[in-house]
Design a protein around this motif. Structure first.
Motif, PDB file in Angstrom:
ATOM      1  N   ALA A 137      47.885  52.317  42.959  1.00  0.00           N
ATOM      2  CA  ALA A 137      49.147  51.567  43.053  1.00  0.00           C
ATOM      3  C   ALA A 137      48.953  50.089  42.718  1.00  0.00           C
ATOM      4  CB  ALA A 137      49.756  51.729  44.444  1.00  0.00           C
ATOM      5  N   HIS A 138      47.943  49.813  41.916  1.00  0.00           N
ATOM      6  CA  HIS A 138      47.660  48.429  41.513  1.00  0.00           C
ATOM      7  C   HIS A 138      48.899  47.729  40.940  1.00  0.00           C
ATOM      8  CE1 HIS A 138      46.024  45.080  39.259  1.00  0.00           C
ATOM      9  NE2 HIS A 138      46.385  45.630  38.131  1.00  0.00           N
ATOM     10  N   HIS A 139      49.674  48.506  40.160  1.00  0.00           N
ATOM     11  CA  HIS A 139      50.841  47.896  39.489  1.00  0.00           C
ATOM     12  C   HIS A 139      51.924  47.465  40.476  1.00  0.00           C
ATOM     13  CE1 HIS A 139      51.748  52.120  40.071  1.00  0.00           C
ATOM     14  NE2 HIS A 139      53.015  51.817  39.980  1.00  0.00           N
ATOM     15  N   THR A 140      51.843  47.935  41.730  1.00  0.00           N
ATOM     16  CA  THR A 140      52.848  47.532  42.717  1.00  0.00           C
ATOM     17  C   THR A 140      52.383  46.314  43.513  1.00  0.00           C
ATOM     18  OG1 THR A 140      51.951  48.911  44.486  1.00  0.00           O
ATOM     19  CG2 THR A 140      53.557  49.939  43.000  1.00  0.00           C
ATOM     20  N   MET A 141      51.191  45.832  43.224  1.00  0.00           N
ATOM     21  CA  MET A 141      50.627  44.750  44.017  1.00  0.00           C
ATOM     22  C   MET A 141      51.041  43.404  43.429  1.00  0.00           C
ATOM     23  SD  MET A 141      46.759  44.155  45.266  1.00  0.00           S
ATOM     24  CE  MET A 141      46.301  42.639  46.089  1.00  0.00           C
ATOM     25  N   TRP A 142      52.089  42.878  43.963  1.00  0.00           N
ATOM     26  CA  TRP A 142      52.538  41.563  43.528  1.00  0.00           C
ATOM     27  C   TRP A 142      53.382  40.928  44.609  1.00  0.00           C
ATOM     28  CZ3 TRP A 142      57.763  40.285  42.353  1.00  0.00           C
ATOM     29  CH2 TRP A 142      58.645  41.374  42.436  1.00  0.00           C
ATOM     30  N   LEU A 191      50.569  37.865  40.884  1.00  0.00           N
ATOM     31  CA  LEU A 191      50.144  39.201  40.474  1.00  0.00           C
ATOM     32  C   LEU A 191      48.674  39.437  40.796  1.00  0.00           C
ATOM     33  CD1 LEU A 191      51.724  39.218  36.902  1.00  0.00           C
ATOM     34  CD2 LEU A 191      52.723  40.121  38.993  1.00  0.00           C
ATOM     35  N   CYS A 192      48.370  40.678  41.128  1.00  0.00           N
ATOM     36  CA  CYS A 192      46.968  41.097  41.194  1.00  0.00           C
ATOM     37  C   CYS A 192      46.574  41.490  39.777  1.00  0.00           C
ATOM     38  CB  CYS A 192      46.795  42.279  42.144  1.00  0.00           C
ATOM     39  SG  CYS A 192      45.104  42.924  42.117  1.00  0.00           S
ATOM     40  N   HIS A 193      45.549  40.856  39.253  1.00  0.00           N
ATOM     41  CA  HIS A 193      45.165  41.118  37.863  1.00  0.00           C
ATOM     42  C   HIS A 193      43.822  41.844  37.747  1.00  0.00           C
ATOM     43  CE1 HIS A 193      42.367  37.966  38.295  1.00  0.00           C
ATOM     44  NE2 HIS A 193      43.161  36.963  38.047  1.00  0.00           N
ATOM     45  N   GLU A 194      43.360  42.416  38.857  1.00  0.00           N
ATOM     46  CA  GLU A 194      42.158  43.247  38.774  1.00  0.00           C
ATOM     47  C   GLU A 194      42.569  44.651  39.194  1.00  0.00           C
ATOM     48  OE1 GLU A 194      39.121  42.492  37.769  1.00  0.00           O
ATOM     49  OE2 GLU A 194      39.583  40.379  37.416  1.00  0.00           O
ATOM     50  N   TYR A 195      42.243  45.630  38.370  1.00  0.00           N
ATOM     51  CA  TYR A 195      42.653  46.997  38.697  1.00  0.00           C
ATOM     52  C   TYR A 195      42.034  47.395  40.038  1.00  0.00           C
ATOM     53  CZ  TYR A 195      43.537  51.910  38.637  1.00  0.00           C
ATOM     54  OH  TYR A 195      43.969  53.162  38.987  1.00  0.00           O
ATOM     55  N   CYS A 196      42.907  47.733  41.013  1.00  0.00           N
ATOM     56  CA  CYS A 196      42.416  47.955  42.375  1.00  0.00           C
ATOM     57  C   CYS A 196      42.844  49.301  42.933  1.00  0.00           C
ATOM     58  CB  CYS A 196      42.874  46.810  43.280  1.00  0.00           C
ATOM     59  SG  CYS A 196      44.647  46.567  43.311  1.00  0.00           S
ATOM     60  N   GLY A 197      43.200  50.227  42.059  1.00  0.00           N
ATOM     61  CA  GLY A 197      43.520  51.553  42.540  1.00  0.00           C
ATOM     62  C   GLY A 197      44.851  52.054  41.998  1.00  0.00           C
ATOM     63  N   VAL A 256      38.025  44.776  45.026  1.00  0.00           N
ATOM     64  CA  VAL A 256      38.201  43.602  44.171  1.00  0.00           C
ATOM     65  C   VAL A 256      39.670  43.470  43.778  1.00  0.00           C
ATOM     66  CG1 VAL A 256      37.605  42.577  41.947  1.00  0.00           C
ATOM     67  CG2 VAL A 256      35.855  43.722  43.286  1.00  0.00           C
ATOM     68  N   HIS A 257      40.249  42.320  44.103  1.00  0.00           N
ATOM     69  CA  HIS A 257      41.608  42.003  43.677  1.00  0.00           C
ATOM     70  C   HIS A 257      41.564  40.696  42.902  1.00  0.00           C
ATOM     71  CE1 HIS A 257      43.497  45.042  46.265  1.00  0.00           C
ATOM     72  NE2 HIS A 257      42.673  44.665  47.220  1.00  0.00           N
ATOM     73  N   GLY A 258      42.740  40.255  42.473  1.00  0.00           N
ATOM     74  CA  GLY A 258      42.838  38.970  41.781  1.00  0.00           C
ATOM     75  C   GLY A 258      44.168  38.335  42.112  1.00  0.00           C
TER      76      GLY A 258
HETATM   77 CU   LIG Z   1      44.853  44.372  43.761  1.00  0.00          CU
END
Ligand SMILES: [Cu+2]
Length: 162
Positions: A148-153, A140-146, A105-107
Protein backbone atom coordinates in the motif's frame (compact mmCIF):
# COMPACT_ATOMS: atom_id res chain seq x y z
CA UNK A 1 55.01 15.11 -40.91
CA UNK A 2 52.12 17.53 -41.25
CA UNK A 3 49.59 14.68 -40.82
CA UNK A 4 51.11 13.53 -37.50
CA UNK A 5 50.91 17.10 -36.12
CA UNK A 6 47.17 17.20 -36.97
CA UNK A 7 46.57 13.87 -35.23
CA UNK A 8 48.44 15.13 -32.18
CA UNK A 9 46.27 18.27 -32.01
CA UNK A 10 43.08 16.18 -32.27
CA UNK A 11 44.26 13.99 -29.40
CA UNK A 12 45.03 17.07 -27.39
CA UNK A 13 41.54 18.46 -28.12
CA UNK A 14 40.08 15.31 -26.50
CA UNK A 15 42.53 14.86 -23.67
CA UNK A 16 42.46 18.42 -22.32
CA UNK A 17 38.64 18.62 -21.82
CA UNK A 18 38.60 15.11 -20.35
CA UNK A 19 40.97 16.38 -17.68
CA UNK A 20 39.44 19.86 -17.34
CA UNK A 21 35.82 18.66 -16.90
CA UNK A 22 36.43 16.34 -13.88
CA UNK A 23 38.76 18.93 -12.33
CA UNK A 24 36.03 21.58 -12.79
CA UNK A 25 33.41 19.29 -11.25
CA UNK A 26 35.65 18.55 -8.30
CA UNK A 27 36.23 22.27 -7.80
CA UNK A 28 32.46 22.95 -7.93
CA UNK A 29 31.84 20.14 -5.43
CA UNK A 30 34.51 21.50 -3.07
CA UNK A 31 33.13 25.05 -3.26
CA UNK A 32 29.50 23.97 -2.65
CA UNK A 33 30.37 21.54 0.17
CA UNK A 34 32.91 23.60 2.10
CA UNK A 35 32.25 27.14 0.88
CA UNK A 36 28.46 27.23 0.59
CA UNK A 37 27.85 24.46 3.15
CA UNK A 38 25.49 22.51 0.90
CA UNK A 39 25.12 18.87 1.94
CA UNK A 40 22.77 16.04 1.22
CA UNK A 41 20.19 15.57 3.95
CA UNK A 42 21.63 12.74 5.95
CA UNK A 43 21.59 10.83 9.16
CA UNK A 44 21.69 13.09 12.18
CA UNK A 45 21.68 10.55 14.97
CA UNK A 46 20.66 7.00 15.69
CA UNK A 47 17.81 5.63 17.78
CA UNK A 48 16.55 2.15 18.59
CA UNK A 49 14.04 1.44 15.81
CA UNK A 50 11.84 -0.78 17.96
CA UNK A 51 11.46 1.94 20.63
CA UNK A 52 10.51 4.95 18.50
CA UNK A 53 7.27 5.42 20.45
CA UNK A 54 9.19 5.74 23.74
CA UNK A 55 12.06 7.87 22.40
CA UNK A 56 11.75 11.68 22.56
CA UNK A 57 10.86 13.59 20.49
CA UNK A 58 9.17 10.79 18.54
CA UNK A 59 6.95 9.85 21.50
CA UNK A 60 4.93 12.96 20.59
CA UNK A 61 4.95 13.55 16.82
CA UNK A 62 3.52 16.87 15.71
CA UNK A 63 4.18 20.49 14.83
CA UNK A 64 5.85 22.86 17.28
CA UNK A 65 6.60 26.55 16.99
CA UNK A 66 10.24 26.89 17.99
CA UNK A 67 10.60 30.61 17.32
CA UNK A 68 9.03 33.48 15.40
CA UNK A 69 8.21 32.02 11.98
CA UNK A 70 10.09 28.83 12.74
CA UNK A 71 8.45 25.45 13.13
CA UNK A 72 9.65 21.94 13.84
CA UNK A 73 7.74 18.94 12.58
CA UNK A 74 8.52 15.75 14.45
CA UNK A 75 7.51 13.08 12.00
CA UNK A 76 7.34 9.31 12.13
CA UNK A 77 6.82 7.12 9.10
CA UNK A 78 5.17 3.73 9.39
CA UNK A 79 3.37 1.43 7.04
CA UNK A 80 1.51 3.22 5.42
CA UNK A 81 1.19 6.66 6.92
CA UNK A 82 3.00 9.62 8.35
CA UNK A 83 2.36 10.95 11.84
CA UNK A 84 1.30 13.73 11.70
CA UNK A 85 -0.49 13.18 8.42
CA UNK A 86 -1.47 16.83 8.10
CA UNK A 87 0.74 19.81 8.94
CA UNK A 88 -0.41 23.44 8.98
CA UNK A 89 2.00 26.37 9.00
CA UNK A 90 1.59 30.04 8.05
CA UNK A 91 3.17 31.35 4.86
CA UNK A 92 6.72 32.58 5.28
CA UNK A 93 7.58 29.82 7.77
CA UNK A 94 10.84 27.98 7.97
CA UNK A 95 10.04 24.38 8.75
CA UNK A 96 12.47 21.74 10.00
CA UNK A 97 11.37 18.14 9.63
CA UNK A 98 12.89 15.71 12.09
CA UNK A 99 11.89 12.24 11.04
CA UNK A 100 12.45 8.55 11.42
CA UNK A 101 10.82 5.28 10.48
CA UNK A 102 9.16 2.81 12.81
CA UNK A 103 9.44 -0.20 10.53
CA UNK A 104 10.83 -0.28 6.99
CA UNK A 105 12.57 2.17 4.67
CA UNK A 106 10.36 5.15 3.86
CA UNK A 107 10.99 8.57 2.40
CA UNK A 108 9.64 12.08 2.63
CA UNK A 109 9.27 14.14 -0.50
CA UNK A 110 7.71 17.58 -0.66
CA UNK A 111 8.70 18.32 -4.22
CA UNK A 112 7.67 22.01 -4.58
CA UNK A 113 9.63 22.82 -1.41
CA UNK A 114 12.67 20.78 -2.47
CA UNK A 115 12.46 18.67 0.70
CA UNK A 116 13.62 15.15 -0.01
CA UNK A 117 14.94 12.82 2.64
CA UNK A 118 15.03 9.12 3.37
CA UNK A 119 13.46 7.89 6.60
CA UNK A 120 15.34 4.81 7.73
CA UNK A 121 14.65 2.63 10.75
CA UNK A 122 17.18 3.47 13.45
CA UNK A 123 18.24 6.78 11.91
CA UNK A 124 17.04 10.31 12.52
CA UNK A 125 16.87 12.56 9.46
CA UNK A 126 16.57 16.33 9.45
CA UNK A 127 15.70 18.66 6.60
CA UNK A 128 14.85 22.36 6.69
CA UNK A 129 12.87 24.22 4.09
CA UNK A 130 10.88 27.43 3.73
CA UNK A 131 7.27 27.83 2.68
CA UNK A 132 6.42 31.24 1.24
CA UNK A 133 3.50 30.45 -1.06
CA UNK A 134 0.15 29.51 0.51
CA UNK A 135 -1.29 26.27 -0.76
CA UNK A 136 -1.45 22.55 -0.23
CA UNK A 137 1.72 20.55 -0.62
CA UNK A 138 1.61 16.75 -0.78
CA UNK A 139 4.02 14.93 1.55
CA UNK A 140 4.82 11.72 -0.27
CA UNK A 141 6.65 8.55 0.65
CA UNK A 142 9.06 8.05 -2.23
CA UNK A 143 10.60 4.74 -1.20
CA UNK A 144 8.66 1.62 -2.10
CA UNK A 145 7.55 0.31 1.31
CA UNK A 146 5.07 -2.42 0.56
CA UNK A 147 1.74 -3.25 -1.03
CA UNK A 148 0.00 0.00 0.00
CA UNK A 149 2.97 2.29 -0.60
CA UNK A 150 0.91 4.36 -3.04
CA UNK A 151 -1.52 5.27 -0.23
CA UNK A 152 1.24 6.65 1.97
CA UNK A 153 0.98 10.38 1.76
CA UNK A 154 0.02 13.35 3.85
CA UNK A 155 -0.33 17.02 3.25
CA UNK A 156 1.28 20.20 4.35
CA UNK A 157 -1.03 23.19 4.25
CA UNK A 158 0.54 26.62 4.08
CA UNK A 159 -2.04 29.11 5.29
CA UNK A 160 -1.98 32.76 4.20
CA UNK A 161 -0.12 34.79 6.83
CA UNK A 162 -2.53 36.87 8.88
CU1 LIG B 1 6.52 4.46 2.88
Amino acid sequence: MRRSTTVYLWELAWILPSIAIPVGMLAALTVTAFGAGIHLPSQESRIVPTKVDQTPPFDAPGVREVGPGRYEVVLTAQIWSFAPNEVRVPAGSTVTFVGTSKDVVHGLLIAPAKANVMLLPGQVARVTTRFDTPGEYPMLCHEYCGIAHHTMWGRLIVEPAS
